[in-house]
Design a protein around this motif. Structure first.
Motif, mmCIF file in Angstrom:
data_model
loop_
_atom_site.group_PDB
_atom_site.id
_atom_site.type_symbol
_atom_site.label_atom_id
_atom_site.label_comp_id
_atom_site.label_asym_id
_atom_site.label_seq_id
_atom_site.Cartn_x
_atom_site.Cartn_y
_atom_site.Cartn_z
ATOM 1 N N TYR A 94 -16.357 -18.865 -18.427
ATOM 2 C CA TYR A 94 -15.707 -18.078 -17.492
ATOM 3 C C TYR A 94 -15.568 -18.599 -16.068
ATOM 4 O O TYR A 94 -14.577 -18.767 -15.420
ATOM 5 C CB TYR A 94 -16.062 -16.833 -17.532
ATOM 6 C CG TYR A 94 -15.783 -15.701 -16.216
ATOM 7 C CD1 TYR A 94 -14.388 -15.415 -16.400
ATOM 8 C CD2 TYR A 94 -16.506 -15.478 -15.357
ATOM 9 C CE1 TYR A 94 -14.160 -14.550 -15.401
ATOM 10 C CE2 TYR A 94 -16.361 -14.764 -14.319
ATOM 11 C CZ TYR A 94 -14.845 -14.237 -14.320
ATOM 12 O OH TYR A 94 -14.399 -13.645 -13.311
ATOM 13 N N SER A 109 -9.443 -15.684 -17.751
ATOM 14 C CA SER A 109 -10.166 -14.490 -17.022
ATOM 15 C C SER A 109 -10.244 -13.463 -18.039
ATOM 16 O O SER A 109 -9.454 -13.430 -19.092
ATOM 17 C CB SER A 109 -9.797 -14.210 -15.854
ATOM 18 O OG SER A 109 -8.530 -13.287 -15.891
ATOM 19 N N SER A 110 -11.084 -12.557 -17.858
ATOM 20 C CA SER A 110 -11.526 -11.308 -18.815
ATOM 21 C C SER A 110 -10.209 -10.457 -18.939
ATOM 22 O O SER A 110 -9.956 -9.927 -20.171
ATOM 23 C CB SER A 110 -12.591 -10.496 -18.611
ATOM 24 O OG SER A 110 -12.294 -9.704 -17.260
ATOM 25 N N LYS A 111 -9.452 -10.168 -17.958
ATOM 26 C CA LYS A 111 -8.204 -9.237 -17.983
ATOM 27 C C LYS A 111 -8.797 -7.876 -18.160
ATOM 28 O O LYS A 111 -8.115 -6.790 -18.634
ATOM 29 C CB LYS A 111 -7.287 -9.468 -18.873
ATOM 30 C CG LYS A 111 -6.538 -10.989 -18.943
ATOM 31 C CD LYS A 111 -5.982 -11.438 -17.601
ATOM 32 C CE LYS A 111 -5.462 -12.666 -17.627
ATOM 33 N NZ LYS A 111 -6.193 -13.817 -17.953
ATOM 34 N N ASN A 126 -6.465 -13.436 -9.950
ATOM 35 C CA ASN A 126 -7.062 -13.384 -8.728
ATOM 36 C C ASN A 126 -6.679 -14.509 -7.699
ATOM 37 O O ASN A 126 -6.412 -14.259 -6.355
ATOM 38 C CB ASN A 126 -8.634 -13.580 -8.955
ATOM 39 C CG ASN A 126 -9.262 -13.201 -7.548
ATOM 40 O OD1 ASN A 126 -8.959 -12.305 -7.009
ATOM 41 N ND2 ASN A 126 -10.241 -14.187 -7.349
ATOM 42 N N ASP A 173 -3.225 -2.618 -12.660
ATOM 43 C CA ASP A 173 -4.636 -2.505 -12.505
ATOM 44 C C ASP A 173 -5.011 -2.041 -11.234
ATOM 45 O O ASP A 173 -6.098 -2.173 -10.627
ATOM 46 C CB ASP A 173 -5.631 -3.683 -12.605
ATOM 47 C CG ASP A 173 -5.280 -4.961 -11.755
ATOM 48 O OD1 ASP A 173 -4.710 -4.505 -10.797
ATOM 49 O OD2 ASP A 173 -5.651 -6.162 -11.898
ATOM 50 N N ASP A 226 -6.511 -0.423 -8.160
ATOM 51 C CA ASP A 226 -7.677 0.328 -8.013
ATOM 52 C C ASP A 226 -7.978 0.418 -6.308
ATOM 53 O O ASP A 226 -7.957 -0.705 -5.852
ATOM 54 C CB ASP A 226 -8.833 -0.638 -8.528
ATOM 55 C CG ASP A 226 -10.378 0.249 -8.050
ATOM 56 O OD1 ASP A 226 -11.059 0.608 -9.099
ATOM 57 O OD2 ASP A 226 -10.676 -0.167 -7.060
ATOM 58 N N ASN A 231 -9.881 -5.794 -0.905
ATOM 59 C CA ASN A 231 -9.426 -7.146 -0.784
ATOM 60 C C ASN A 231 -8.339 -7.477 0.374
ATOM 61 O O ASN A 231 -8.393 -8.505 0.859
ATOM 62 C CB ASN A 231 -8.862 -7.634 -2.129
ATOM 63 C CG ASN A 231 -10.090 -8.033 -3.261
ATOM 64 O OD1 ASN A 231 -10.614 -9.376 -2.794
ATOM 65 N ND2 ASN A 231 -10.269 -7.195 -4.013
HETATM 66 C C1 FAD Z 1 -5.225 -8.819 -2.200
HETATM 67 C C2 FAD Z 1 -5.834 -8.746 -3.518
HETATM 68 C C3 FAD Z 1 -5.688 -7.340 -4.150
HETATM 69 C C4 FAD Z 1 -6.367 -6.862 -5.338
HETATM 70 N N1 FAD Z 1 -6.002 -5.733 -5.801
HETATM 71 C C5 FAD Z 1 -6.960 -5.236 -6.911
HETATM 72 C C6 FAD Z 1 -6.745 -4.224 -7.505
HETATM 73 O O1 FAD Z 1 -5.819 -3.233 -7.100
HETATM 74 N N2 FAD Z 1 -7.432 -3.876 -8.482
HETATM 75 C C7 FAD Z 1 -8.427 -4.726 -9.052
HETATM 76 O O2 FAD Z 1 -8.992 -4.540 -10.021
HETATM 77 N N3 FAD Z 1 -8.836 -5.844 -8.726
HETATM 78 C C8 FAD Z 1 -7.912 -6.078 -7.483
HETATM 79 N N4 FAD Z 1 -8.127 -7.444 -6.930
HETATM 80 C C9 FAD Z 1 -9.213 -8.236 -7.406
HETATM 81 C C10 FAD Z 1 -9.198 -9.256 -8.639
HETATM 82 O O3 FAD Z 1 -7.955 -10.015 -8.182
HETATM 83 C C11 FAD Z 1 -8.732 -8.747 -9.960
HETATM 84 O O4 FAD Z 1 -9.937 -7.699 -10.319
HETATM 85 C C12 FAD Z 1 -8.652 -9.693 -10.983
HETATM 86 O O5 FAD Z 1 -7.772 -10.728 -10.675
HETATM 87 C C13 FAD Z 1 -8.471 -9.042 -12.433
HETATM 88 O O6 FAD Z 1 -8.321 -9.696 -13.418
HETATM 89 P P1 FAD Z 1 -9.474 -10.064 -14.531
HETATM 90 O O7 FAD Z 1 -9.755 -8.679 -14.958
HETATM 91 O O8 FAD Z 1 -9.248 -10.921 -15.527
HETATM 92 O O9 FAD Z 1 -10.722 -10.424 -13.532
HETATM 93 P P2 FAD Z 1 -12.107 -11.235 -14.095
HETATM 94 O O10 FAD Z 1 -12.108 -12.649 -13.204
HETATM 95 O O11 FAD Z 1 -12.381 -11.272 -15.409
HETATM 96 O O12 FAD Z 1 -13.244 -10.568 -13.240
HETATM 97 C C14 FAD Z 1 -13.911 -9.449 -14.135
HETATM 98 C C15 FAD Z 1 -13.904 -8.294 -13.416
HETATM 99 O O13 FAD Z 1 -14.511 -8.141 -12.142
HETATM 100 C C16 FAD Z 1 -13.810 -7.488 -11.050
HETATM 101 N N5 FAD Z 1 -13.265 -8.480 -9.960
HETATM 102 C C17 FAD Z 1 -13.015 -9.676 -9.924
HETATM 103 N N6 FAD Z 1 -12.657 -10.151 -8.889
HETATM 104 C C18 FAD Z 1 -12.721 -8.869 -8.117
HETATM 105 C C19 FAD Z 1 -12.567 -9.038 -6.505
HETATM 106 N N7 FAD Z 1 -12.038 -9.994 -5.794
HETATM 107 N N8 FAD Z 1 -12.581 -7.534 -6.050
HETATM 108 C C20 FAD Z 1 -13.019 -6.727 -6.708
HETATM 109 N N9 FAD Z 1 -13.141 -6.592 -8.179
HETATM 110 C C21 FAD Z 1 -12.970 -8.144 -8.583
HETATM 111 C C22 FAD Z 1 -12.596 -6.719 -11.673
HETATM 112 O O14 FAD Z 1 -13.121 -5.554 -12.027
HETATM 113 C C23 FAD Z 1 -12.142 -7.664 -12.661
HETATM 114 O O15 FAD Z 1 -11.911 -7.030 -14.007
HETATM 115 C C24 FAD Z 1 -7.339 -8.052 -5.812
HETATM 116 C C25 FAD Z 1 -7.553 -9.122 -5.394
HETATM 117 C C26 FAD Z 1 -6.798 -9.452 -4.001
HETATM 118 C C27 FAD Z 1 -7.146 -10.797 -3.453
#
Ligand code: FAD
Length: 474
Positions: free
Chosen positions: A235, A248-250, A354, A385, A387, A394
């Motif tokens: 990861y 990534s996990s999604k 991200n 997603d 939140d 962010n």
């Molecule tokens: C401008 C901006 C807006 C965003 N808006 C959201 C949003 O509305 N909802 C949201 O869930 N995430 C948001 N994120 C954070 C992040 O981009 C996403 O959580 C991530 O891309 C989701 O993909 P994943 O589940 O595959 O993440 P993975 O990389 O697999 O991460 C696992 C989990 O960790 C948490 N996580 C990871 N990165 C972040 C981060 N930077 N901030 C907070 N939690 C994180 C999430 O819950 C994610 O599902 C935002 C980031 C940016 C830069």
């Protein structure tokens, strides 16, 4: 105190596993009555004229509620589905079924807190007790090694203090049976998208994943990502990817609606570490979940400031309000291919990586100088997603009005492209009109002559826009 009948009001906690509210209600009540209420305010227009919930998330929510109902039925209960203001509808239902108490999950942000307060008051006036519970984070608010009002402003301090001084609680076991009252009451049909003035978006084959709402789908995704495809152990190396389901996990859409609990994910990480491998990557997924916690606690600490242009830093700056340029950003037509590709992915699928989010947000804020709250509001509408805390937290961070010790988080777009899309595969995936440009050049069509572009069938300013702004070279 033991209650005769407890109404469990589901909010962003659409699951039956690791559910503090449901499990405690079963412990404290003789009969449990689960309810979900679609609040029309979730679908109303925000100040920009954008509806707060767009097609992708609305569909995902409907699927999640449907699956919750199925899972509650398996446990011997059911789900009453209401539409209207929860602070009224939920209490009215509690009155009509003679519930003694309403149990629900606590939220942290302005509008959600107001609903809680109004619900509590109305219930109290009618002699109905209310009890709220903390869930949705890895670390429980009561276990933080500092009062929430003193949450450190720097993420690393927050993380290190939590990791050293606090412990993540064990998950609640999934109930095996829910004592459900025999009542003559309409369970309520699930609304459809048209109820909210929305229509189903066509499927796009280019999407990273076919997201489907609900606890069952969330667990399936974890099973695929951790166990079947064995992605967790890499990861950390893949998480900045842009293409495909498994970089990534999604988990984010399911986490946002509480279809999966972060503590459940944490326990599965520990099991993976025991049974398969423990390395930096397995830790890093937990690290990212701590980021998620962090934004939630920061929102709780700072209240409505997180939605203000000056952010929690009270940093007053001048921002452009150029609606035309903003529209080119939302449409994925800025003439900067890496930005446009990401925005088109968001528009077509409701998801963006991200890495992509950081790039397009930095571009809006730093290269275009546009009011960052507009960007946050657009993401709120579009993201599957979305939140509230992760999004606004962010965005504040990128805009330099949040918690970042470093000034000016500027992302040089072409340098980002060199690092994360050196051959232009991602841009080619989302901007077919540029696909004939070979290699890295697809990131900078503006560097090619009009003649060279025309030979590739590209008519600058017509088939693909001229750049709205000059961006720095690598
Ligand atoms: C401008 C901006 C807006 C965003 N808006 C959201 C949003 O509305 N909802 C949201 O869930 N995430 C948001 N994120 C954070 C992040 O981009 C996403 O959580 C991530 O891309 C989701 O993909 P994943 O589940 O595959 O993440 P993975 O990389 O697999 O991460 C696992 C989990 O960790 C948490 N996580 C990871 N990165 C972040 C981060 N930077 N901030 C907070 N939690 C994180 C999430 O819950 C994610 O599902 C935002 C980031 C940016 C830069």
């Amino acid at each position: 105190m033991k209650h005769d009948r407890i109404l469990v009001w589901f909010r962003n906690d659409l699951r039956v596993h690791d559910h503090a509210v449901l499990s405690t209600a079963i412990e404290k009540g003789l009969e449990i009555f689960p309810v979900f209420c679609f609040d029309p305010r979730m679908f109303r227009e925000s100040k920009l004229g954008l509806s707060k919930t767009g097609e992708f998330r609305a569909k995902f929510l409907l699927e999640a509620v449907d699956n919750l109902r199925e899972n509650l039925r398996i446990l011997g209960a059911d789900l009453v589905v209401l539409q209207g203001l929860p602070e009224k509808e939920v209490v009215d239902l509690a009155i009509s079924i003679q519930a003694n108490a309403i149990f629900f999950s606590e939220e942290v942000t302005l509008e959600e807190k107001q609903v809680e307060e109004d619900l509590e008051q109305y219930a109290w006036k009618n002699g109905i007790a209310t009890e709220s519970f903390w869930q949705s984070t890895l670390y429980n608010v009561q276990d933080l090694p500092f009062p929430v009002t003193q949450t450190p402003e720097v993420f690393t301090h927050f993380r290190k203090d939590c990791e050293k001084l606090s412990q993540i609680r064990k998950t609640f076991p999934t109930p095996t049976n829910i004592p459900y009252p025999e009542l003559e009451i309409q369970k309520g049909a699930l609304p459809d998208l048209s109820t909210f003035g929305l229509r189903e978006m066509p499927k796009d084959k280019r999407a990273v994943l076919e997201f489907k709402g609900g606890e069952d789908e969330a667990k399936k995704r974890l099973q695929a990502y951790f166990w079947d495809n064995d992605c967790l152990k890499v990861y950390k190396e893949t998480r900045n990817g842009l293409l495909g389901a498994d970089y990534s996990s999604k988990f984010s859409p399911w986490l946002a609606l509480g279809c999966i609990s972060p503590r459940y994910i944490f326990e599965e990480v520990l099991r993976y570490e025991r049974e398969v491998k423990k390395n930096q990557s397995t830790y890093w997924l937990v690290f990212e979940l701590i980021w998620r916690d962090y934004f939630r606690f920061i929102c709780k600490k700072h209240g409505s400031k997180v939605f203000k242009l000056s952010g929690i830093k009270n940093h007053v700056d001048s921002w452009s309000q150029d609606e035309q340029i903003f529209a080119s950003w939302t449409a994925g037509k800025t003439g900067i291919p890496f930005v446009d590709a990401n925005m088109r992915e968001l528009n077509q699928t409701g998801f963006m990586s991200n890495r992509g989010r950081q790039i397009v947000a930095s571009f809006l804020v730093n290269d275009l100088g546009i009011n960052w709250t507009w960007g946050a509001a657009y993401f709120e509408r579009m993201l599957i997603d979305y939140d509230v805390c992760s999004n606004w937290g962010n965005w504040m961070y990128v805009a330099g009005v949040g918690n970042d010790p470093r000034e000016n988080r500027y992302f040089n777009i072409l340098r980002q492209a060199t690092n994360y899309d050196p051959k232009g595969r991602y841009v080619r995936h989302w901007i077919p009109e540029l696909e004939k440009i070979e290699g890295f050049d697809i990131h900078q069509p503006f560097e090619l002559s009009t003649k060279a572009l025309k030979q590739l069938g590209i008519n600058p300013g017509h088939t693909y826009p001229h750049p709205v702004v000059k961006i720095p070279v690598v």
